[in-house]
Design an enzyme around this catalytic site. Structure first.
Site, PDB file in Angstrom:
ATOM      1  CB  CYS A 154      -2.470  14.467   3.112  1.00  0.00           C
ATOM      2  SG  CYS A 154      -3.580  15.846   2.821  1.00  0.00           S
ATOM      3  CG  HIS A 155      -7.867  13.221   5.874  1.00  0.00           C
ATOM      4  ND1 HIS A 155      -8.015  13.148   4.503  1.00  0.00           N
ATOM      5  CD2 HIS A 155      -8.648  12.250   6.393  1.00  0.00           C
ATOM      6  CE1 HIS A 155      -8.866  12.174   4.212  1.00  0.00           C
ATOM      7  NE2 HIS A 155      -9.259  11.609   5.340  1.00  0.00           N
TER       8      HIS A 155
END
Length: 164
Positions: free
Chosen positions: A126-127
């Protein structure tokens, strides 16, 4: 009954708590308060594999993970998390790009919200999702960790020191 096992890994970004059943890794999250950590449970082969793959990732030797993962969520949330897994190492996409990949540009807020509910940090990357203006926005582990992870991956993938 599925027993849940857990261990910790002291990464360059702080302690990661890793939880698993006998079949899946179910959680990888940053722990900022070390004062009340539960003792680690039995280290199962899956937990050991997860720690090993995280070590390889942080050492720049691993670009994707091949451990079995699962997190509970709606059909939409599962679709979002599957899209995240498809973002290439060293690359980023915007929340708008993510919504478009899901087939609905209007779903940008729902996609962003689901991104923030990801319980498998790093492995479900998700980063790698950034703002439409290419800025760093939103990361449950803290923006400083997001910046570090993106810079780490960019350096490994492209030999470039800084992305942001």
């Amino acid at each position: 009954m599925n027993d849940v096992y857990h261990t910790y890994y002291r990464s360059p970004l702080g302690i990661l708590k890793i939880c698993a059943t006998t079949q899946y890794i179910t959680e990888i999250t940053f722990i900022d308060d070390e004062t009340n950590l539960e003792p680690a449970s039995e280290i199962t082969p899956l937990l050991a594999a997860a720690v090993e793959q995280l070590i390889e990732y942080f050492n720049g030797e691993r670009r994707f993970f091949d451990i079995a993962v699962h997190q509970n969520g709606t059909v939409f949330q599962s679709r979002v998390w599957n899209e995240l897994i498809g973002i290439q190492f060293g690359k980023t996409i915007s929340y708008m790009d993510l919504a478009k990949k899901l087939g609905d540009p209007k779903a940008i807020r729902a996609a962003a919200s689901t991104n923030g509910k990801n319980q498998l940090c790093i492995v479900v990357p998700c980063h790698r999702v950034i703002g439409t203006d290419r800025g760093l926005v939103g990361y449950a582990g803290g923006l400083w960790r997001k910046k570090w992870l993106l810079s780490h991956e960019n350096k490994i993938a492209n030999g470039v020191q800084t992305l942001f």
